[in-house]
Design a protein around this motif. Sequence first.
Motif, PDB file in Angstrom:
ATOM      1  N   LEU A 171       0.823  -1.202   0.000  1.00 56.06           N
ATOM      2  CA  LEU A 171       0.000   0.000   0.000  1.00 56.06           C
ATOM      3  C   LEU A 171       0.865   1.264   0.000  1.00 56.06           C
ATOM      4  O   LEU A 171       0.547   2.246  -0.681  1.00 56.06           O
ATOM      5  N   ALA A 172       1.960   1.251   0.763  1.00 59.70           N
ATOM      6  CA  ALA A 172       2.861   2.402   0.792  1.00 59.70           C
ATOM      7  C   ALA A 172       3.511   2.615  -0.565  1.00 59.70           C
ATOM      8  O   ALA A 172       3.651   3.755  -1.043  1.00 59.70           O
ATOM      9  N   LEU A 173       3.935   1.533  -1.225  1.00 57.25           N
ATOM     10  CA  LEU A 173       4.516   1.651  -2.563  1.00 57.25           C
ATOM     11  C   LEU A 173       3.499   2.181  -3.564  1.00 57.25           C
ATOM     12  O   LEU A 173       3.827   3.025  -4.408  1.00 57.25           O
ATOM     13  N   ALA A 174       2.255   1.698  -3.469  1.00 59.80           N
ATOM     14  CA  ALA A 174       1.210   2.180  -4.380  1.00 59.80           C
ATOM     15  C   ALA A 174       0.938   3.670  -4.164  1.00 59.80           C
ATOM     16  O   ALA A 174       0.783   4.434  -5.118  1.00 59.80           O
ATOM     17  N   TRP A 175       0.870   4.098  -2.891  1.00 60.73           N
ATOM     18  CA  TRP A 175       0.643   5.508  -2.585  1.00 60.73           C
ATOM     19  C   TRP A 175       1.805   6.374  -3.079  1.00 60.73           C
ATOM     20  O   TRP A 175       1.605   7.442  -3.656  1.00 60.73           O
ATOM     21  N   LEU A 176       3.036   5.909  -2.877  1.00 60.32           N
ATOM     22  CA  LEU A 176       4.212   6.649  -3.331  1.00 60.32           C
ATOM     23  C   LEU A 176       4.212   6.773  -4.847  1.00 60.32           C
ATOM     24  O   LEU A 176       4.457   7.862  -5.402  1.00 60.32           O
ATOM     25  N   PHE A 177       3.922   5.685  -5.539  1.00 57.55           N
ATOM     26  CA  PHE A 177       3.896   5.715  -7.004  1.00 57.55           C
ATOM     27  C   PHE A 177       2.800   6.631  -7.520  1.00 57.55           C
ATOM     28  O   PHE A 177       3.021   7.428  -8.437  1.00 57.55           O
ATOM     29  N   ALA A 178       1.605   6.554  -6.939  1.00 54.63           N
ATOM     30  CA  ALA A 178       0.479   7.366  -7.407  1.00 54.63           C
ATOM     31  C   ALA A 178       0.730   8.855  -7.192  1.00 54.63           C
ATOM     32  O   ALA A 178       0.453   9.682  -8.069  1.00 54.63           O
ATOM     33  N   THR A 179       1.269   9.231  -6.031  1.00 56.35           N
ATOM     34  CA  THR A 179       1.482  10.649  -5.745  1.00 56.35           C
ATOM     35  C   THR A 179       2.600  11.237  -6.601  1.00 56.35           C
ATOM     36  O   THR A 179       2.500  12.371  -7.066  1.00 56.35           O
ATOM     37  N   VAL A 180       3.663  10.471  -6.814  1.00 54.23           N
ATOM     38  CA  VAL A 180       4.764  10.977  -7.645  1.00 54.23           C
ATOM     39  C   VAL A 180       4.335  11.052  -9.108  1.00 54.23           C
ATOM     40  O   VAL A 180       4.634  12.027  -9.807  1.00 54.23           O
ATOM     41  N   LEU A 181       3.630  10.031  -9.573  1.00 52.70           N
ATOM     42  CA  LEU A 181       3.184  10.038 -10.964  1.00 52.70           C
ATOM     43  C   LEU A 181       2.220  11.184 -11.234  1.00 52.70           C
ATOM     44  O   LEU A 181       2.224  11.771 -12.317  1.00 52.70           O
ATOM     45  N   SER A 182       1.393  11.517 -10.253  1.00 52.75           N
ATOM     46  CA  SER A 182       0.425  12.596 -10.461  1.00 52.75           C
ATOM     47  C   SER A 182       1.090  13.959 -10.567  1.00 52.75           C
ATOM     48  O   SER A 182       0.452  14.920 -10.985  1.00 52.75           O
ATOM     49  N   ARG A 183       2.373  14.071 -10.205  1.00 53.92           N
ATOM     50  CA  ARG A 183       3.064  15.355 -10.287  1.00 53.92           C
ATOM     51  C   ARG A 183       3.295  15.793 -11.724  1.00 53.92           C
ATOM     52  O   ARG A 183       3.590  16.963 -11.969  1.00 53.92           O
ATOM     53  N   ILE A 184       3.161  14.887 -12.684  1.00 53.86           N
ATOM     54  CA  ILE A 184       3.324  15.293 -14.082  1.00 53.86           C
ATOM     55  C   ILE A 184       2.121  16.110 -14.541  1.00 53.86           C
ATOM     56  O   ILE A 184       2.178  16.770 -15.575  1.00 53.86           O
ATOM     57  N   ILE A 185       1.022  16.063 -13.771  1.00 53.87           N
ATOM     58  CA  ILE A 185      -0.161  16.868 -14.075  1.00 53.87           C
ATOM     59  C   ILE A 185      -0.061  18.150 -13.275  1.00 53.87           C
ATOM     60  O   ILE A 185      -0.004  18.128 -12.046  1.00 53.87           O
ATOM     61  N   ARG A 186      -0.044  19.289 -13.944  1.00 54.82           N
ATOM     62  CA  ARG A 186       0.199  20.555 -13.263  1.00 54.82           C
ATOM     63  C   ARG A 186      -1.013  21.037 -12.482  1.00 54.82           C
ATOM     64  O   ARG A 186      -0.864  21.752 -11.495  1.00 54.82           O
ATOM     65  N   ASN A 187      -2.208  20.682 -12.941  1.00 56.40           N
ATOM     66  CA  ASN A 187      -3.402  21.092 -12.209  1.00 56.40           C
ATOM     67  C   ASN A 187      -3.518  20.278 -10.928  1.00 56.40           C
ATOM     68  O   ASN A 187      -3.593  19.044 -10.956  1.00 56.40           O
ATOM     69  N   ARG A 188      -3.510  20.959  -9.774  1.00 63.32           N
ATOM     70  CA  ARG A 188      -3.462  20.261  -8.495  1.00 63.32           C
ATOM     71  C   ARG A 188      -4.735  19.466  -8.224  1.00 63.32           C
ATOM     72  O   ARG A 188      -4.685  18.367  -7.670  1.00 63.32           O
ATOM     73  N   LEU A 189      -5.894  20.025  -8.612  1.00 66.01           N
ATOM     74  CA  LEU A 189      -7.149  19.313  -8.358  1.00 66.01           C
ATOM     75  C   LEU A 189      -7.201  18.009  -9.136  1.00 66.01           C
ATOM     76  O   LEU A 189      -7.515  16.944  -8.574  1.00 66.01           O
ATOM     77  N   VAL A 190      -6.893  18.074 -10.424  1.00 64.15           N
ATOM     78  CA  VAL A 190      -6.918  16.856 -11.250  1.00 64.15           C
ATOM     79  C   VAL A 190      -5.860  15.877 -10.776  1.00 64.15           C
ATOM     80  O   VAL A 190      -6.097  14.664 -10.697  1.00 64.15           O
ATOM     81  N   ALA A 191      -4.666  16.397 -10.427  1.00 62.62           N
ATOM     82  CA  ALA A 191      -3.584  15.518  -9.978  1.00 62.62           C
ATOM     83  C   ALA A 191      -3.973  14.778  -8.702  1.00 62.62           C
ATOM     84  O   ALA A 191      -3.761  13.562  -8.586  1.00 62.62           O
ATOM     85  N   ARG A 192      -4.524  15.499  -7.740  1.00 58.29           N
ATOM     86  CA  ARG A 192      -4.914  14.846  -6.486  1.00 58.29           C
ATOM     87  C   ARG A 192      -6.035  13.839  -6.701  1.00 58.29           C
ATOM     88  O   ARG A 192      -6.029  12.746  -6.120  1.00 58.29           O
ATOM     89  N   ILE A 234      -6.624   4.080  -4.611  1.00 54.97           N
ATOM     90  CA  ILE A 234      -7.780   3.281  -4.179  1.00 54.97           C
ATOM     91  C   ILE A 234      -7.898   2.010  -5.011  1.00 54.97           C
ATOM     92  O   ILE A 234      -8.139   0.918  -4.483  1.00 54.97           O
ATOM     93  N   TYR A 235      -7.697   2.163  -6.330  1.00 57.41           N
ATOM     94  CA  TYR A 235      -7.765   0.963  -7.191  1.00 57.41           C
ATOM     95  C   TYR A 235      -6.655  -0.020  -6.828  1.00 57.41           C
ATOM     96  O   TYR A 235      -6.879  -1.234  -6.733  1.00 57.41           O
ATOM     97  N   ALA A 236      -5.429   0.502  -6.604  1.00 53.88           N
ATOM     98  CA  ALA A 236      -4.319  -0.371  -6.224  1.00 53.88           C
ATOM     99  C   ALA A 236      -4.605  -1.056  -4.887  1.00 53.88           C
ATOM    100  O   ALA A 236      -4.286  -2.245  -4.713  1.00 53.88           O
ATOM    101  N   ALA A 237      -5.197  -0.319  -3.950  1.00 55.27           N
ATOM    102  CA  ALA A 237      -5.517  -0.913  -2.654  1.00 55.27           C
ATOM    103  C   ALA A 237      -6.530  -2.040  -2.795  1.00 55.27           C
ATOM    104  O   ALA A 237      -6.418  -3.088  -2.133  1.00 55.27           O
ATOM    105  N   LEU A 238      -7.528  -1.856  -3.645  1.00 51.35           N
ATOM    106  CA  LEU A 238      -8.516  -2.912  -3.864  1.00 51.35           C
ATOM    107  C   LEU A 238      -7.876  -4.156  -4.460  1.00 51.35           C
ATOM    108  O   LEU A 238      -8.233  -5.293  -4.098  1.00 51.35           O
ATOM    109  N   VAL A 239      -6.918  -3.945  -5.365  1.00 48.29           N
ATOM    110  CA  VAL A 239      -6.224  -5.101  -5.966  1.00 48.29           C
ATOM    111  C   VAL A 239      -5.339  -5.799  -4.930  1.00 48.29           C
ATOM    112  O   VAL A 239      -5.315  -7.028  -4.840  1.00 48.29           O
TER     113      VAL A 239
END
Length: 417
Positions: free
Chosen positions: A109-130, A138-143
């Motif tokens: 779960l920590a690896l999934a959260w780290l990957f998702a948050t870092v990957l979302s940084r390529i999107i400049r809009n903060r709302l869409v990125a978050r 959430i999808y990774a956690a369900l898997v």
Amino acid sequence: MDFRDAIDRSLAWAGGWFDYAATPWFVYQVGIIAALFALAKLAALRVEPLVEGQARQIKGHPGLLRVVIALLRRTDWILFTLFLFAALSLLRAVTWPSRTHLIQVALLLALAWLFATVLSRIIRNRLVARTLGWLAWIYAALVILHISDDAATVLDSLAIPLGAVRLSALMVLKAALLLVATVWLAVVVGNYIDERVRLSEELTPSIRVLVGKVAKIGLVLVADGGKRDGAVGVGLAFGLQKVVSNFVSGVIILLDKSIKPGDTISLEGTFGWIRELRARFVSVVTRDGREFLIPNEDFITQRVINWSFSDNLVRLDVNFGVSYDADPHKVSELAIEAAISVGRVEADRRPVCWLTDFGDSSLNFVLRFWIRDPQQGLTNVRGKVLLALWDTFKANGISIPYPHREIIMKPGAPSGR
């Protein structure tokens, strides 16, 4: 698998976790995870400043710098995953794998959260990125927890029949995510093409703008047009074109940052500042306290004046006239001094005053000055400048003429009776 089977499997999964939580090793693992997380937080306070200075030296690669900075902002999570991996390896070497199951789940779960948050940084809009970051995690956690199929079944069971179409929550979620992703990708590609076209010296300036706008809008329309099935198609079929149009327009506004909360705008006679951007409309508050809910589509199709798009500096003009007895050179100097005396007028960008016309009864001038806070109002600052002009001219003996008429009576003229 139907809805009832999904519920039964979910209850069985929850029951298994409750039984596991009653074992001593579950408590031990919770304590280990909490201790490692606290240790990672403390270590990050020392590690992050040391590495950030080196990262700031990266020049000429803004994309790489952004990713590196994103990793630095997650130093605590990086250390946490490393500590979890070390603890998992050590425990599996001395005890049974079943006694490390919770640490393994926490690591994934920590690896999934780290990957998702870092990957979302390529999107400049903060709302869409978050939003995309949270959805990806959430999808990774369900898997990871092996309940993705059950969750999909539950969402698919929440459906309403619309004629021959079955509209489910799962379909709406997939359509919305696909729409946001494709529109964002279209805007990014469109902006890249637009920038490249503007740098071309073989095209005239007007053709550069035309080609760039056509490319950007065309890609967005293609992205939107490809999603006519699913939830969007159902909306269009039931006369919700305006709703969908406003939603897509809102996504475009968020991605291209043409307006943002706090901007001062004018649109079809409405002057105010943007309080909030919503999925269907933009909230604009005027100086008299009224709040206008303007559809997003109007900001795409109508002419919008954004007073604070690139910066907050706004130039205002004040017209006035003085008597022909006054020295126009002195009038210009006094007018500039009067404008600077008003608090909201920018002194760094010195006002200017020009003689514009020899009027019928006055020398006409225009006084131009700059302000940095248009959201505080325009009429009030003009009024203060006019009052400052009045006081200054009165103190220096400069009169402001007003129209008057003279009637000359000639002797012996007929009375008109």
